[in-house]
Design a protein around this motif. Structure first.
Motif, PDB file in Angstrom:
ATOM      1  N   GLN A 335      66.700  46.437  23.201  1.00 32.27           N
ATOM      2  CA  GLN A 335      66.837  45.112  22.601  1.00 32.27           C
ATOM      3  C   GLN A 335      65.767  44.177  23.134  1.00 32.27           C
ATOM      4  OE1 GLN A 335      70.585  43.191  23.362  1.00 32.27           O
ATOM      5  NE2 GLN A 335      70.345  41.759  21.669  1.00 32.27           N
ATOM      6  N   ARG A 336      65.101  43.498  22.207  1.00 32.18           N
ATOM      7  CA  ARG A 336      64.098  42.524  22.602  1.00 32.18           C
ATOM      8  C   ARG A 336      64.771  41.228  23.047  1.00 32.18           C
ATOM      9  NH1 ARG A 336      63.315  47.029  21.319  1.00 32.18           N
ATOM     10  NH2 ARG A 336      63.416  46.788  19.070  1.00 32.18           N
ATOM     11  N   LEU A 337      64.006  40.386  23.707  1.00 36.76           N
ATOM     12  CA  LEU A 337      64.511  39.106  24.180  1.00 36.76           C
ATOM     13  C   LEU A 337      64.552  38.095  23.041  1.00 36.76           C
ATOM     14  CD1 LEU A 337      62.351  38.878  27.420  1.00 36.76           C
ATOM     15  CD2 LEU A 337      64.732  39.621  27.269  1.00 36.76           C
ATOM     16  N   PRO A 338      65.420  37.093  23.113  1.00 36.91           N
ATOM     17  CA  PRO A 338      65.426  36.056  22.071  1.00 36.91           C
ATOM     18  C   PRO A 338      64.060  35.398  21.877  1.00 36.91           C
ATOM     19  CG  PRO A 338      67.392  35.877  23.409  1.00 36.91           C
ATOM     20  CD  PRO A 338      66.529  36.912  24.072  1.00 36.91           C
ATOM     21  N   ILE A 339      63.303  35.196  22.981  1.00 33.22           N
ATOM     22  CA  ILE A 339      62.003  34.548  22.892  1.00 33.22           C
ATOM     23  C   ILE A 339      61.005  35.385  22.097  1.00 33.22           C
ATOM     24  CG2 ILE A 339      61.052  35.534  25.022  1.00 33.22           C
ATOM     25  CD1 ILE A 339      60.684  31.891  23.925  1.00 33.22           C
ATOM     26  N   CYS A 340      61.229  36.694  22.019  1.00 33.28           N
ATOM     27  CA  CYS A 340      60.300  37.574  21.300  1.00 33.28           C
ATOM     28  C   CYS A 340      60.212  37.212  19.821  1.00 33.28           C
ATOM     29  CB  CYS A 340      60.733  39.031  21.436  1.00 33.28           C
ATOM     30  SG  CYS A 340      60.704  39.673  23.119  1.00 33.28           S
ATOM     31  N   HIS A 341      61.306  36.726  19.267  1.00 32.30           N
ATOM     32  CA  HIS A 341      61.338  36.446  17.835  1.00 32.30           C
ATOM     33  C   HIS A 341      60.573  35.176  17.479  1.00 32.30           C
ATOM     34  CE1 HIS A 341      64.071  39.766  17.724  1.00 32.30           C
ATOM     35  NE2 HIS A 341      64.920  39.139  18.523  1.00 32.30           N
ATOM     36  N   ARG A 342      60.192  34.411  18.505  1.00 35.98           N
ATOM     37  CA  ARG A 342      59.352  33.229  18.285  1.00 35.98           C
ATOM     38  C   ARG A 342      57.868  33.521  18.481  1.00 35.98           C
ATOM     39  NH1 ARG A 342      61.832  28.831  22.190  1.00 35.98           N
ATOM     40  NH2 ARG A 342      59.663  28.138  22.086  1.00 35.98           N
ATOM     41  N   CYS A 343      57.538  34.768  18.818  1.00 32.39           N
ATOM     42  CA  CYS A 343      56.180  35.105  19.255  1.00 32.39           C
ATOM     43  C   CYS A 343      55.379  35.783  18.150  1.00 32.39           C
ATOM     44  CB  CYS A 343      56.269  36.016  20.475  1.00 32.39           C
ATOM     45  SG  CYS A 343      54.666  36.606  21.055  1.00 32.39           S
ATOM     46  N   ASP A 344      54.170  35.296  17.920  1.00 30.20           N
ATOM     47  CA  ASP A 344      53.259  35.973  16.988  1.00 30.20           C
ATOM     48  C   ASP A 344      52.001  36.463  17.710  1.00 30.20           C
ATOM     49  OD1 ASP A 344      52.044  33.553  17.494  1.00 30.20           O
ATOM     50  OD2 ASP A 344      51.409  33.219  15.423  1.00 30.20           O
ATOM     51  N   ASN A 345      52.018  36.429  19.055  1.00 27.82           N
ATOM     52  CA  ASN A 345      50.815  36.755  19.819  1.00 27.82           C
ATOM     53  C   ASN A 345      50.276  38.143  19.520  1.00 27.82           C
ATOM     54  OD1 ASN A 345      50.832  34.306  21.092  1.00 27.82           O
ATOM     55  ND2 ASN A 345      51.762  35.041  22.981  1.00 27.82           N
ATOM     56  N   TYR A 346      51.167  39.131  19.458  1.00 32.12           N
ATOM     57  CA  TYR A 346      50.738  40.507  19.263  1.00 32.12           C
ATOM     58  C   TYR A 346      51.334  41.107  17.989  1.00 32.12           C
ATOM     59  CZ  TYR A 346      49.556  40.042  24.221  1.00 32.12           C
ATOM     60  OH  TYR A 346      49.041  39.610  25.422  1.00 32.12           O
TER      61      TYR A 346
END
Length: 360
Positions: A335-346
């Motif tokens: 499971q990814r972190l909640p913050i991951c869903h806000r990230c477009d870096n990669y």
């Protein structure tokens, strides 16, 4: 994640990555590392928290040089120096030179305001291969307002010109790029910004959504996102073509191209739901080191999770394949972190990796 096509063309590298992910074995190769050299900044940007925080004691030159050697030992291909404002470090050129001599490509992200002719020459001479300058408007009034300090626009433009002169004088292939953070205050001027930096001779422009969490003080509303795609993107893409800037879909449509993607962007889900079902490979291929020596999997996780180690207590190699990092990767697989869903870096890189490795 630096130069993924080269990784994917290397059967041994792909096999090692697959083994590290599926068997949770030690990671043998980094693609790149981001090092925040300082928490200090000479600007007061409205959308940034960095200048509001206590920087704390920075890693010294003598502490950083062994770290660079450790990264090179893990076959790290690229170092990205950032901050805060990295040009506030008087040893920046020396750190770049050390990384370059260890066989790693070096890049920095800067607000550009402190890049004098002398510093530009020193950076290029040290072996810098890429620099990204922040520029958020095509005029001084708005850019200076966003960045919180008068004179910032003029100084940043001068910095770009100094870099171009240093590049020409040295005969190097330094890549000069511009980042612009798109907010509700400047998005309508995006084509004008592209025209300005195109005439300044930069190599590329990246438009970044503002990362503002629950606040909507700066981020675009749903109707502004629609206006951006319908009225601004066509003109912007003509200019991107004219000046030879990148034309991938992520470059053309930073908030997504179709309605569901734009709806997610309006909710600050810049990853567009990708990580609900797919893996982000950042914990295996890249890393973040802060000026205090704390190590995190990526910049989005900084201070959102406990540091996975500190370089004043352990060498980087021990941290990278240590108990905390390994445990993080294990949990992250499920499971990814909640913050991951806000990230477009990669996002583009992870789409490529997931597509390429599905049958490995």
């Amino acid at each position: 994640m630096y130069d993924l096509p080269a990784l994917l063309a290397d059967d041994q590298a792909v096999a090692a990555l697959v083994k590290a992910v599926r068997e949770e074995s030690p990671v043998q190769q980094l693609r790149d590392a981001k090092i925040k050299l300082t928490g200090q900044c000479n600007l007061r940007c409205s959308f940034c928290r960095c200048w509001r925080t206590d920087a704390g004691a920075e890693l010294t030159r003598d502490e950083l040089l062994p770290v660079l050697d450790d990264l090179a030992g893990l076959d790290c291909r690229k170092i990205h120096f950032t901050g805060g404002e990295p040009t506030l470090r008087p040893d920046l050129a020396e750190l770049i030179a050390h990384a370059a001599q260890a066989g790693m490509r070096t890049a920095i992200t800067s607000n550009g305001t402190l890049i004098t002719a002398e510093l530009a020459t020193a950076l290029v001479g040290a072996g810098l291969v890429g620099i990204t300058i922040s520029l958020d408007a095509p005029n001084a009034e708005l850019h200076d307002t966003i960045r919180g300090v008068k004179g910032t626009f003029k100084a940043a433009v001068a910095g770009i010109k100094n870099l171009r002169r240093a590049r020409k004088a040295s005969g190097t292939r330094l890549k000069i790029r511009v980042n612009t953070v798109l907010t509700r205050h400047n998005y309508h001027l995006y084509p004008e910004l592209l025209a300005l930096v195109g005439e300044l001779g930069v190599d590329d422009v990246t438009a970044l959504p503002v990362d503002e969490g629950n606040s909507n003080r700066n981020r675009l509303s749903a109707w502004q996102l629609e206006e951006f795609n319908e009225d601004i993107v066509p003109t912007a893409n003509e200019l991107r073509t004219k000046y030879g800037f990148s034309m991938g879909q992520e470059s053309q449509y930073p908030f997504g191209k179709v309605q569901p993607e734009m709806k997610q962007a309006a909710s600050v889900e810049y990853a567009r739901g990708f990580y609900h079902e797919h893996l982000c490979f950042a914990p295996w291929l890249t890393t973040l080191i802060t000026w205090r020596g704390d190590v995190f999997p990526c910049c989005m996780t900084r201070d959102k999770i406990p540091a996975l180690g500190n370089l004043r207590e352990q060498p980087f190699r021990e941290i990278f394949n240590g108990v905390a990092y390994t445990a993080f990767r294990h949990t992250f697989l499920g499971q990814r972190l909640p913050i991951c869903h806000r990230c477009d870096n990669y996002l583009a890189e992870n789409i490529l990796l997931n597509r390429s490795m599905v049958n490995e």
